[in-house]
Design a protein around this motif. Structure first.
Motif, PDB file in Angstrom:
ATOM      1  N   UNK A 205       1.949  -3.041  -4.834  1.00  0.00           N
ATOM      2  CA  UNK A 205       0.750  -3.510  -4.158  1.00  0.00           C
ATOM      3  C   UNK A 205      -0.491  -3.126  -4.970  1.00  0.00           C
ATOM      4  N   UNK A 206      -0.457  -1.922  -5.523  1.00  0.00           N
ATOM      5  CA  UNK A 206      -1.583  -1.436  -6.305  1.00  0.00           C
ATOM      6  C   UNK A 206      -1.780  -2.271  -7.570  1.00  0.00           C
ATOM      7  N   UNK A 207      -0.657  -2.559  -8.212  1.00  0.00           N
ATOM      8  CA  UNK A 207      -0.684  -3.323  -9.449  1.00  0.00           C
ATOM      9  C   UNK A 207      -1.351  -4.700  -9.237  1.00  0.00           C
ATOM     10  N   UNK A 208      -1.034  -5.360  -8.114  1.00  0.00           N
ATOM     11  CA  UNK A 208      -1.672  -6.652  -7.812  1.00  0.00           C
ATOM     12  C   UNK A 208      -3.188  -6.486  -7.771  1.00  0.00           C
ATOM     13  N   UNK A 209      -3.611  -5.434  -7.108  1.00  0.00           N
ATOM     14  CA  UNK A 209      -5.050  -5.237  -6.901  1.00  0.00           C
ATOM     15  C   UNK A 209      -5.755  -4.958  -8.229  1.00  0.00           C
ATOM     16  N   UNK A 210      -5.150  -4.108  -9.073  1.00  0.00           N
ATOM     17  CA  UNK A 210      -5.785  -3.784 -10.361  1.00  0.00           C
ATOM     18  C   UNK A 210      -5.832  -5.040 -11.230  1.00  0.00           C
ATOM     19  N   UNK A 211      -4.732  -5.783 -11.225  1.00  0.00           N
ATOM     20  CA  UNK A 211      -4.705  -6.991 -12.062  1.00  0.00           C
ATOM     21  C   UNK A 211      -5.789  -7.971 -11.618  1.00  0.00           C
TER      22      UNK A 211
ATOM     23  N   UNK B 129       3.095  -6.721   2.111  1.00  0.00           N
ATOM     24  CA  UNK B 129       3.948  -7.232   1.031  1.00  0.00           C
ATOM     25  C   UNK B 129       5.342  -7.492   1.612  1.00  0.00           C
ATOM     26  N   UNK B 130       6.281  -7.882   0.746  1.00  0.00           N
ATOM     27  CA  UNK B 130       7.590  -8.370   1.232  1.00  0.00           C
ATOM     28  C   UNK B 130       8.294  -7.375   2.152  1.00  0.00           C
ATOM     29  N   UNK B 131       8.210  -6.065   1.832  1.00  0.00           N
ATOM     30  CA  UNK B 131       8.965  -5.134   2.679  1.00  0.00           C
ATOM     31  C   UNK B 131       8.076  -4.330   3.627  1.00  0.00           C
ATOM     32  N   UNK B 132       6.956  -4.915   4.054  1.00  0.00           N
ATOM     33  CA  UNK B 132       6.093  -4.215   5.021  1.00  0.00           C
ATOM     34  C   UNK B 132       6.748  -4.193   6.403  1.00  0.00           C
ATOM     35  N   UNK B 133       6.535  -3.064   7.108  1.00  0.00           N
ATOM     36  CA  UNK B 133       7.062  -2.919   8.469  1.00  0.00           C
ATOM     37  C   UNK B 133       5.869  -3.025   9.439  1.00  0.00           C
ATOM     38  N   UNK B 134       5.856  -4.036  10.309  1.00  0.00           N
ATOM     39  CA  UNK B 134       4.680  -4.285  11.157  1.00  0.00           C
ATOM     40  C   UNK B 134       4.201  -3.066  11.944  1.00  0.00           C
ATOM     41  N   UNK B 135       5.127  -2.248  12.502  1.00  0.00           N
ATOM     42  CA  UNK B 135       4.605  -1.131  13.302  1.00  0.00           C
ATOM     43  C   UNK B 135       4.020  -0.042  12.403  1.00  0.00           C
ATOM     44  N   UNK B 136       4.561   0.117  11.189  1.00  0.00           N
ATOM     45  CA  UNK B 136       3.959   1.077  10.244  1.00  0.00           C
ATOM     46  C   UNK B 136       2.572   0.589   9.820  1.00  0.00           C
ATOM     47  N   UNK B 137       2.405  -0.715   9.704  1.00  0.00           N
ATOM     48  CA  UNK B 137       1.090  -1.250   9.323  1.00  0.00           C
ATOM     49  C   UNK B 137       0.084  -1.035  10.458  1.00  0.00           C
ATOM     50  N   UNK B 138       0.560  -1.172  11.706  1.00  0.00           N
ATOM     51  CA  UNK B 138      -0.338  -0.926  12.843  1.00  0.00           C
ATOM     52  C   UNK B 138      -0.816   0.534  12.813  1.00  0.00           C
ATOM     53  N   UNK B 139       0.118   1.453  12.536  1.00  0.00           N
ATOM     54  CA  UNK B 139      -0.247   2.877  12.468  1.00  0.00           C
ATOM     55  C   UNK B 139      -1.226   3.118  11.318  1.00  0.00           C
ATOM     56  N   UNK B 140      -0.993   2.429  10.194  1.00  0.00           N
ATOM     57  CA  UNK B 140      -1.909   2.598   9.048  1.00  0.00           C
ATOM     58  C   UNK B 140      -3.309   2.084   9.407  1.00  0.00           C
ATOM     59  N   UNK B 141      -3.361   0.973  10.135  1.00  0.00           N
ATOM     60  CA  UNK B 141      -4.685   0.446  10.506  1.00  0.00           C
ATOM     61  C   UNK B 141      -5.389   1.423  11.455  1.00  0.00           C
ATOM     62  N   UNK B 142      -4.629   2.076  12.332  1.00  0.00           N
ATOM     63  CA  UNK B 142      -5.230   3.082  13.225  1.00  0.00           C
ATOM     64  C   UNK B 142      -5.856   4.211  12.404  1.00  0.00           C
ATOM     65  N   UNK B 143      -5.130   4.653  11.354  1.00  0.00           N
ATOM     66  CA  UNK B 143      -5.655   5.738  10.511  1.00  0.00           C
ATOM     67  C   UNK B 143      -6.943   5.309   9.814  1.00  0.00           C
TER      68      UNK B 143
END
Ligand code: ISJ
Length: 417
Positions: free
Chosen positions: A264-270, A391-405
């Motif tokens: 994910x980082x590599x996409x952003x830097x590129x 990205x392809x292997x993102x887990x929706x509930x982990x992403x929700x927790x990340x957005x909370x943080x």
């Protein structure tokens, strides 16, 4: 159509240490750009350009070039940020793309310990002489705050993330950044200086900003242009902090080795390097990211550096920001497919969230951060935003927790002591 540039008269003088810059701010119409006690605060408007649509950045930049060409400027300090300066806040997408570039009547700045005062007024009007001596009453804490879901419920948002993961799996795109909003309502209008003070105190490695009710403390520098040197801090790849330092260090090591986050980082830097390439020479891209530790999260971070072609006539900070926006850090890859998917599934208008916010001076030097860890204040209502790279292997509930943080900085900043 942007307005014809006015003729402005601007004077900058060195001043004794003014103390904490946020303490100098009156409670109306302020502009803030601060990091670790240094930067710029301003208030009042000597001139303003409202822009919208796909050409909002370049229309605003042309207006600024016209303002600078017509201005009568005397600047005894002559550092980036002294002399005539404007603050800008831009819409994330071109539709509607509501954006502003404004020249404050008063700016107080500090850089490497040197402080200055700039006053600006339209020709023929006398400049406001600010009172920098009176200490304002401390802003009051927001009262009676309640929080409600924004455009999508948690379930709807995780379903949208799952949908995006399926689209990525089907090969429609590689990465998309999906955001959500949360609405906080107070019992009385909120004084923006309260959350600004908290953010500047607690997030010293971030850039605390305020333009037109949009405020926050962003860790991500879209572009800084300083005497021809261009730098960009790219973030992507996130882990929540636990509060246990030893455990967090172990997590940081995991982050630095996580193939999902590194990809994910590599996409952003590129995306940043490709967008800067036409305007710059001598680009320096570090081989591997470092881990940026913030109080709420840790990020993979890369500082990209380059030299702008032709310092005098070359692209100014806003034109560079226009070329970079939206980077993969807040849009996705490929950009067009990602931005389309965002408008399809997010169910809200991002407004100025995740778009360039910052300042620029008469030489075209300036700083535009990405308006993250941010919110929009309108009277007693504060709308908070946060998003995550999917990205392809993102887990929706982990992403929700990340957005909370990622909502934590503004949420905490709104609390009483
Ligand atoms: C979109 C946000 O943050 C962006 C997304 C990140 C990620 O997905 O790892 C990390 C930093 C930012 O580039 C946000 O804070 O709202």
């Amino acid at each position: 159509m942007t307005p014809a540039p006015p003729r402005l008269v601007s004077r900058t003088v060195e001043i004794p240490d003014p103390g904490a810059l946020l303490d100098r701010l009156p409670d109306t119409d302020s502009f803030v750009w601060l990091r670790d006690g240094e930067g710029l605060v301003g208030w009042g408007r000597a001139a303003q350009c409202d822009a919208a649509g796909e050409d909002r950045f370049l229309d605003a930049s042309d207006w600024w070039r016209g303002v600078v060409a017509a201005a009568d400027v005397a600047d005894e300090v002559r550092v980036p940020g002294s002399g005539l300066v404007c603050f800008g806040g831009f819409g994330f997408s071109g539709d509607p793309g509501d954006s502003v570039l404004a020249v404050p009547r008063v700016v107080v700045g500090r850089r490497h310990g040197v402080a200055w005062l700039t006053t600006t007024a339209p020709e023929g009007e006398s400049a406001a002489l600010p009172d920098l001596v009176t200490a304002y009453d401390l802003p009051a804490a927001p009262v009676g705050l309640t929080t409600a879901q924004g455009a999508l419920s948690d379930e709807e948002w995780t379903a949208a993330v799952a949908d995006a993961v399926a689209r990525i799996g089907a090969g429609d795109l590689e990465k998309v950044v999906l955001a959500r909003d949360v609405v906080a309502t107070a019992a009385a209008p909120v004084d923006v200086r309260w959350p600004l003070r908290r953010l500047a105190r607690d997030y010293r490695r971030c850039w605390t900003f305020h333009v037109d009710g949009w405020f926050g403390a962003t860790p991500e520098m879209l572009v800084r242009r300083e005497r021809g040197l261009v730098t960009s801090r790219v973030l992507a790849g996130t882990i929540r902090r636990t509060g246990d330092d030893e455990h967090d260090l172990a997590l940081a090591a995991t982050l630095a080795r996580s193939s999902k986050d590194l990809e994910e980082h590599e996409y952003a830097v590129r995306s940043v390097a490709d967008a800067l390439a036409p305007y710059c020479d001598s680009m320096n891209l570090p081989d591997a990211p470092f881990v940026l530790h913030l109080p709420n999260v840790m990020h993979l971070a890369t500082d990209v550096a380059a030299v702008v072609h032709d310092t005098g006539a070359g692209a100014n900070a806003l034109e560079l920001a226009a070329a970079l926006h939206p980077s993969a850090a807040v849009g996705g890859t490929p950009t067009k497919a990602a931005v389309r998917l965002i408008s399809e599934v997010e169910g809200m208008d991002r407004g100025r969230y995740a778009a360039p916010v910052g300042w620029m001076d008469g030489s075209g030097d300036g700083e535009y951060g990405i308006a993250l860890r941010s919110a929009h204040l309108d009277g007693a209502t504060v709308r908070l935003f946060a998003g995550c790279g999917i990205v392809a292997d993102s887990d929706p509930s982990a992403e929700l927790a990340e957005s909370e943080a990622k909502l934590v900085p503004v949420r905490d900043a709104l609390r009483g002591e």
